[in-house]
Scaffold this motif. Structure first.
Motif, PDB file in Angstrom:
ATOM      1  N   MET A 102       0.849  -1.187   0.000  1.00 20.28           N
ATOM      2  CA  MET A 102       0.000   0.000   0.000  1.00 20.28           C
ATOM      3  C   MET A 102       0.891   1.246   0.000  1.00 20.28           C
ATOM      4  O   MET A 102       2.094   1.168  -0.117  1.00 20.28           O
ATOM      5  N   GLY A 103       0.252   2.412   0.148  1.00 19.06           N
ATOM      6  CA  GLY A 103       1.002   3.669   0.271  1.00 19.06           C
ATOM      7  C   GLY A 103       1.888   3.911  -0.935  1.00 19.06           C
ATOM      8  O   GLY A 103       1.439   3.836  -2.078  1.00 19.06           O
ATOM      9  N   SER A 104       3.156   4.182  -0.685  1.00 23.46           N
ATOM     10  CA  SER A 104       4.040   4.580  -1.779  1.00 23.46           C
ATOM     11  C   SER A 104       4.253   3.457  -2.782  1.00 23.46           C
ATOM     12  O   SER A 104       4.635   3.705  -3.922  1.00 23.46           O
ATOM     13  N   THR A 105       4.008   2.224  -2.371  1.00 19.17           N
ATOM     14  CA  THR A 105       4.142   1.122  -3.333  1.00 19.17           C
ATOM     15  C   THR A 105       3.137   1.303  -4.471  1.00 19.17           C
ATOM     16  O   THR A 105       3.447   1.070  -5.637  1.00 19.17           O
ATOM     17  N   VAL A 106       1.951   1.783  -4.131  1.00 18.99           N
ATOM     18  CA  VAL A 106       0.960   2.085  -5.157  1.00 18.99           C
ATOM     19  C   VAL A 106       1.389   3.330  -5.940  1.00 18.99           C
ATOM     20  O   VAL A 106       1.347   3.358  -7.168  1.00 18.99           O
ATOM     21  N   GLY A 107       1.860   4.337  -5.176  1.00 17.74           N
ATOM     22  CA  GLY A 107       2.208   5.616  -5.800  1.00 17.74           C
ATOM     23  C   GLY A 107       3.386   5.523  -6.748  1.00 17.74           C
ATOM     24  O   GLY A 107       3.624   6.430  -7.551  1.00 17.74           O
ATOM     25  N   GLN A 108       4.128   4.437  -6.669  1.00 16.98           N
ATOM     26  CA  GLN A 108       5.289   4.269  -7.560  1.00 16.98           C
ATOM     27  C   GLN A 108       4.915   3.562  -8.856  1.00 16.98           C
ATOM     28  O   GLN A 108       5.765   3.383  -9.723  1.00 16.98           O
ATOM     29  N   ILE A 109       3.658   3.138  -8.972  1.00 14.50           N
ATOM     30  CA  ILE A 109       3.223   2.412 -10.180  1.00 14.50           C
ATOM     31  C   ILE A 109       2.046   3.173 -10.789  1.00 14.50           C
ATOM     32  O   ILE A 109       0.922   3.109 -10.282  1.00 14.50           O
ATOM     33  N   PRO A 110       2.293   3.940 -11.841  1.00 14.21           N
ATOM     34  CA  PRO A 110       1.236   4.787 -12.398  1.00 14.21           C
ATOM     35  C   PRO A 110      -0.048   4.008 -12.738  1.00 14.21           C
ATOM     36  O   PRO A 110      -1.156   4.513 -12.547  1.00 14.21           O
ATOM     37  N   PRO A 152     -15.268  14.495  -4.161  1.00 15.82           N
ATOM     38  CA  PRO A 152     -14.023  14.849  -4.847  1.00 15.82           C
ATOM     39  C   PRO A 152     -12.889  13.917  -4.407  1.00 15.82           C
ATOM     40  O   PRO A 152     -12.794  13.582  -3.218  1.00 15.82           O
ATOM     41  N   VAL A 153     -12.080  13.504  -5.364  1.00 12.22           N
ATOM     42  CA  VAL A 153     -10.969  12.592  -5.075  1.00 12.22           C
ATOM     43  C   VAL A 153      -9.643  13.327  -5.275  1.00 12.22           C
ATOM     44  O   VAL A 153      -9.362  13.832  -6.358  1.00 12.22           O
ATOM     45  N   ILE A 154      -8.895  13.399  -4.167  1.00 10.28           N
ATOM     46  CA  ILE A 154      -7.554  13.994  -4.213  1.00 10.28           C
ATOM     47  C   ILE A 154      -6.554  12.848  -4.121  1.00 10.28           C
ATOM     48  O   ILE A 154      -6.637  12.036  -3.195  1.00 10.28           O
ATOM     49  N   VAL A 155      -5.644  12.764  -5.055  1.00  6.31           N
ATOM     50  CA  VAL A 155      -4.653  11.679  -5.027  1.00  6.31           C
ATOM     51  C   VAL A 155      -3.348  12.215  -4.457  1.00  6.31           C
ATOM     52  O   VAL A 155      -2.737  13.137  -5.014  1.00  6.31           O
ATOM     53  N   LYS A 156      -2.931  11.654  -3.320  1.00  2.00           N
ATOM     54  CA  LYS A 156      -1.702  12.126  -2.679  1.00  2.00           C
ATOM     55  C   LYS A 156      -0.515  11.337  -3.198  1.00  2.00           C
ATOM     56  O   LYS A 156      -0.487  10.105  -3.114  1.00  2.00           O
ATOM     57  N   LEU A 157       0.464  12.054  -3.721  1.00  2.00           N
ATOM     58  CA  LEU A 157       1.569  11.424  -4.439  1.00  2.00           C
ATOM     59  C   LEU A 157       2.823  11.292  -3.574  1.00  2.00           C
ATOM     60  O   LEU A 157       3.108  12.135  -2.726  1.00  2.00           O
ATOM     61  N   THR A 158       3.553  10.238  -3.884  1.00  5.71           N
ATOM     62  CA  THR A 158       4.836  10.052  -3.197  1.00  5.71           C
ATOM     63  C   THR A 158       5.956  10.706  -3.989  1.00  5.71           C
ATOM     64  O   THR A 158       5.969  10.641  -5.222  1.00  5.71           O
ATOM     65  N   PRO A 159       6.904  11.327  -3.288  1.00  7.40           N
ATOM     66  CA  PRO A 159       8.067  11.881  -3.993  1.00  7.40           C
ATOM     67  C   PRO A 159       9.152  10.838  -4.231  1.00  7.40           C
ATOM     68  O   PRO A 159      10.179  11.149  -4.835  1.00  7.40           O
ATOM     69  N   ASN A 160       8.934   9.618  -3.745  1.00  5.95           N
ATOM     70  CA  ASN A 160       9.977   8.592  -3.880  1.00  5.95           C
ATOM     71  C   ASN A 160       9.875   7.923  -5.248  1.00  5.95           C
ATOM     72  O   ASN A 160       9.686   6.712  -5.368  1.00  5.95           O
ATOM     73  N   ILE A 161       9.965   8.743  -6.279  1.00  6.54           N
ATOM     74  CA  ILE A 161       9.874   8.281  -7.662  1.00  6.54           C
ATOM     75  C   ILE A 161      10.891   9.075  -8.472  1.00  6.54           C
ATOM     76  O   ILE A 161      11.554   9.956  -7.935  1.00  6.54           O
ATOM     77  N   THR A 162      11.043   8.749  -9.731  1.00  8.28           N
ATOM     78  CA  THR A 162      11.993   9.495 -10.554  1.00  8.28           C
ATOM     79  C   THR A 162      11.331  10.647 -11.283  1.00  8.28           C
ATOM     80  O   THR A 162      11.966  11.663 -11.520  1.00  8.28           O
ATOM     81  N   ASP A 163      10.066  10.514 -11.671  1.00  9.30           N
ATOM     82  CA  ASP A 163       9.415  11.579 -12.447  1.00  9.30           C
ATOM     83  C   ASP A 163       7.988  11.742 -11.942  1.00  9.30           C
ATOM     84  O   ASP A 163       7.119  10.901 -12.229  1.00  9.30           O
ATOM     85  N   ILE A 164       7.750  12.795 -11.211  1.00  5.81           N
ATOM     86  CA  ILE A 164       6.443  12.983 -10.574  1.00  5.81           C
ATOM     87  C   ILE A 164       5.330  13.126 -11.607  1.00  5.81           C
ATOM     88  O   ILE A 164       4.169  12.857 -11.325  1.00  5.81           O
ATOM     89  N   ARG A 165       5.694  13.531 -12.814  1.00  3.90           N
ATOM     90  CA  ARG A 165       4.646  13.758 -13.826  1.00  3.90           C
ATOM     91  C   ARG A 165       3.942  12.463 -14.204  1.00  3.90           C
ATOM     92  O   ARG A 165       2.754  12.464 -14.519  1.00  3.90           O
ATOM     93  N   GLN A 166       4.689  11.352 -14.173  1.00  2.00           N
ATOM     94  CA  GLN A 166       4.057  10.073 -14.529  1.00  2.00           C
ATOM     95  C   GLN A 166       2.923   9.756 -13.556  1.00  2.00           C
ATOM     96  O   GLN A 166       1.841   9.314 -13.960  1.00  2.00           O
TER      97      GLN A 166
END
Lengths: 437, 464
Positions: free
Chosen positions: A147-155, A172-186
């Motif tokens: 869960m958590g960042s493991t999900v956030g690392q897989i677009p 409304p759905v707000i998606v909270k993103l992890t910074p532990n990735i290489t490209d936040i845009r993905q």
């Protein structure tokens, strides 16, 4: 008086300051105190399916401090809410009823399992939440359980779960993103593709705070061993600003609302996030360091700033600096600056000299006529800004832009005043004739 | 403060309660706490070619030692200090930092508040001495050379330490019972509380190779020639053994008129301050550090009125501004432009000091003809000390009444060096005396070994 109120993806709040999903928003007692103190909204600490998680009983937090013990960075290994789901939902309902004008967003986390999200969302809606925030960011503990960042690392997962949430809830759905990735845009593009109303970022960064050299044990540790935690606080603000700006200027996500998070401790920090496109801001570390009262100073400072600049509302300056964030290749290589030392403000510490001499371009003198004297030699200055960046005396060092037609004494060439970036530069073998922007 | 035990006139011991004595003679500026030191250390900008280093007579690498404090490395901080100044602990207490390192601090330019270098130096040295661990410095291999150091004050101690580090055998002679010189006998008690001067001497001697011989006086127990016969070199750190007299009527009125240096020494050596008699109304004559130390300590012993009398204005007073503030906040009145003309007496007792008003006329100090009297039952004379040349004999060239040397302390006499207050051309500062001793040790080593000073052997211990 400037109007600080916001309407963020349909969620209304008297000011843009929300407490981020974290320990300060774990219980009714905390959130009530926060609302009494003046916080515009909260993102209730992440709910998951029962049975609740179990936290360590050793240290959950540790900090990086300056010499005078101001907190620069903050690390935690706390998990999501460790209380029963029903307890949280009941409290959310009660608090929202008591404070109808405040934003009540509820953070959720579940595995990549449609049934779990289908169960959680209606319950959250029934509890009176104004919106949900999907926790795809938590980098410790929960990530080891998929869960958590493991999900956030897989677009693909981000998009999938966002789609489920939009399907099973009208909120409304707000998606909270992890910074532990290489490209936040993905990650942001995936949330957008999944129908997210907004993204919020950044969650915390993986971190080990230090090593106890007497015990040869990492910090923080519990019973002689530690685990990486999530890092936040003032030290992460520049990382967060970059990621916010990347999303705000990306062609695919530039219209996606952003709730900014990452080391916001002052009104100025908040204004910077707003200037880079954020429609709300979330705060946690500053509250955990100073208590909830800090929101008064955040609101007061932001309000004064807006009054001085004539911004009637948050929207009036939101995104005002986004267009100034470019790719390096778009920067004007014909623009020339030189450092200038104001002798009336120079305190003669000599740091500019020694750092330029040791680590840069040997462009600052140490003496003149045998006396201690620091002055920029324009013929050697490349305009790197190192001296300005490290000067301890306010007003002593600044950069001066050379005017069009002025001679750059380092190159001997006249400043053209024309815009020309790398793609047009004569030294670039791949250069194109036209302007890049 | 409790009610004084007695407020009667004349010299009286035990004017105050024990609690008040204890409070009055405790540390004037207590050690910084660790938190205070960390915050203060953070204020140091780590300047390039730092002006504070140049302002320190011993050239302590101030930014480095402060950086080491900030990095929680007190041993390293102490090494940086003691390497340049083996009496760094006392200097941290007695240096007029406001006219030395702290005056040079660049923080003055921006905020009129320098880094508290002296307080940080004390934090580092005291912290190290509390837990010294392995020695910071070890002696080089024995050179077989023997050097006599005469005078165990700051100059002699620094010289002895420098010579011992370089492997020479030192015999350190001092006329008094204890080593330390003015650090032990001539500084106000609250500046060297908790017997710090002796603690520093013990650390300094712990390097080994220094044999201390106390109560041995040049000219009485041995002569310069006898030292030259027996030793390879001699260092003279004799200090200023003479005091100036007022040369006015009534000066010889028993123990109620005395030299401030003797009063200060008595107080430093007393078991308890309560033993030292003090008048109710004290006049201190002079404008230097000794006058301030005597005046303030008179107040702290229970004198109700203390007046410092100085014949010129504040600009020429050798006591620094900080010292004058210290005196004034301790209830000392400073009276400028006043020259004593007589010690007034009644019934054989001191009754006051007769003063002539002075003024500068065309750059010359003159009396204006006006006179007045300050009532007093005790007078302390602090109008300067003098070098007594007799013990060394006539062999050594003097200048201005003190020993003439070159920059390294070499005197006109072969194999004899000198430093500290007895040497011509200094400012009579403890830290300067240390530098004299330190430089002479390097030069003596050079003279004896023929090795360039820079080629000195590795002197530092591998630290543990």
């Amino acid at each position: 008086m400037a109007d600080l109120s916001i309407d963020f993806v349909g969620i209304k709040s008297p000011n843009p300051f929300w407490l981020a999903s974290a320990p300060p928003t774990d219980k009714a007692v905390n959130v009530t105190r926060a609302f009494e103190a003046g916080w515009g909204g909260v993102v209730w600490k992440t709910l998951g399916e029962d049975p609740p998680v179990v936290n360590v009983n050793g240290p959950r937090y540790s900090t990086l401090m300056s010499q005078d013990r101001r907190v620069i960075g903050f690390n935690n290994i706390e998990l999501i809410s460790d209380r029963p789901l029903r307890t949280n939902l009941d409290e959310i309902l009660r608090v929202k009823r008591a404070w109808p004008d405040r934003a009540m967003v509820v953070s959720l986390m579940a595995p990549v399992d449609e049934a779990a999200w289908r169960r959680l969302l209606p319950m959250t809606e029934d509890a009176g939440a104004d919106g949900v925030e999907l926790n795809f960011g938590c980098p410790h503990g929960m990530s080891e359980r998929g869960m958590g960042s493991t999900v956030g690392q897989i677009p693909e997962y981000i998009q999938l779960i966002t789609e489920w949430c939009k399907h099973y809830s009208r909120l409304p759905v707000i998606v909270k993103l992890t910074p532990n990735i290489t490209d936040i845009r993905q990650a942001a593009r995936a949330a957008h593709a999944g129908g997210a109303d907004s993204v919020s970022l950044i969650n915390t960064l993986n971190s080990v705070m230090g090593v106890d050299l007497d015990r040869m044990t990492m910090i923080p540790s519990t019973d002689g061993a530690g685990s990486h935690g999530g890092y936040c606080g003032p030290a992460v603000k520049p990382i967060a600003l970059n990621m916010v700006a990347e999303i705000a200027r990306d062609a695919q996500t530039r219209d996606l609302p952003i709730s900014g998070i990452g080391g916001i401790s002052t009104w100025r920090d908040a204004a910077e996030f707003i200037a880079l496109g954020c429609g709300s801001v979330q705060v946690c570390t500053a509250a955990m360091v100073y208590g909830f009262k800090i929101v008064e100073d955040l609101c007061d400072g932001l309000s004064n700033f807006m009054d001085q600049r004539g911004y009637a509302s948050i929207e009036a300056f939101r995104g005002g600096a986004v267009q100034t964030v470019k790719d390096w290749n778009a920067l004007n290589l014909n623009h020339v600056e030189k450092a200038v030392i104001d002798q009336d403000h120079c305190i003669q510490c000599g740091r500019c000299h020694v750092v330029c001499e040791d680590t840069s371009h040997q462009a600052i003198t140490a003496t003149r006529d045998g006396r201690r004297h620091f002055e920029v030699r324009e013929e050697d200055c490349v305009g790197c800004n190192l001296c300005v960046s490290i000067c301890p005396a306010p007003g002593a060092l600044a950069m001066r832009a050379l005017a069009s037609g002025e001679i750059d004494r380092r190159t001997g060439e006249r400043v053209s005043g024309e815009y020309a970036n790398w793609s047009m530069h004569p030294d670039n073998p791949m250069r194109v004739a036209a302007s890049a922007d | 403060m409790e009610t004084p035990a007695t407020r009667s006139c004349g010299l009286r011991a035990g004017r105050l309660s024990e609690a008040d004595y204890a409070r009055n003679f405790s540390d004037a500026h207590p050690l910084l706490t660790r938190a205070q030191a960390m915050i203060e250390a953070e204020r140091c900008y780590y300047c390039y070619d730092a002006p504070c280093i140049a302002a320190c007579p011993t050239g302590i690498d101030v930014p480095s030692f402060i950086q080491r404090i900030a990095q929680d490395n007190l041993r390293g901080a102490a090494r940086a200090i003691l390497e340049a100044n083996p009496l760094g602990g006392m200097c941290a207490r007695v240096c007029p930092t406001e006219v030395l390192c702290e005056e040079a601090c660049v923080r003055n330019a921006s905020e009129a508040k320098p880094v508290e270098i002296g307080a940080l130096q004390r934090f580092a040295v005291d912290g190290y001495l509390a837990e010294p661990g392995e020695p910071l410095f070890r002696r080089a291999a024995d050179t077989g050379r023997r050097i006599a150091v005469v005078g165990g004050g700051p100059a002699g101690l620094a010289c002895a330490h420098g010579l011992a580090r370089r492997g020479h055998a030192v015999v350190l002679f001092d006329a008094r019972a204890k080593l330390g010189g003015l650090n032990e006998y001539g500084i106000a008690a609250y500046k060297a509380a908790d017997a710090f001067a002796q603690a520093e001497v013990r650390w300094l001697l712990s390097i080994g190779g220094i044999e201390a011989r106390s109560q041995q006086m040049l000219g009485r127990d041995f002569t310069l020639q006898s030292l030259l016969d027996e030793y390879d070199a001699v260092f003279l750190g004799l200090g200023l053994a003479g005091t100036n007299a007022l040369g006015v009527d009534g000066e010889a009125t028993g123990e109620a008129v005395r030299d401030a240096v003797d009063f200060i020494a008595q107080l430093r050596q007393a078991e308890r301050p309560a033993e030292v008699p003090i008048g109710r109304r004290v006049v201190v004559i002079g404008g230097g550090m000794t006058a301030v130390d005597a005046a303030v300590q008179s107040r702290l012993l229970g004198a109700e009125e203390v007046t410092m009398v100085y014949r010129r204005g504040p600009d020429t007073m050798t006591a620094s501004l900080a010292e004058r503030h210290w005196a004034q906040t301790h209830g000392v009145t400073i009276r400028y432009w006043s020259a004593p003309t007589a010690v007034a007496q009644e019934d054989g007792e001191v009754a006051g000091v007769r003063l002539a008003a002075t003024a500068l006329v065309d750059g010359r100090l003159v009396t204006t003809g006006e006179e007045h009297t300050i009532e007093a039952d005790m007078v302390l004379k602090a109008i300067g000390q003098t070098y007594l040349p007799e013990p060394t004999g006539a062999a050594i060239a003097l200048k201005g009444g003190r020993i003439l040397t070159d920059a390294n302390g070499r005197t006109s006499l072969a194999r004899v060096w000198a430093g500290g207050d007895c040497r011509y051309g200094g400012r009579d500062l403890t830290v300067e005396a240390v530098e004299h001793g330190k430089r002479s040790a390097v030069d003596i080593d050079f003279a004896l070994s023929g090795q360039e000073p820079d080629a000195a052997p590795e002197l530092e211990a591998a630290h543990g």
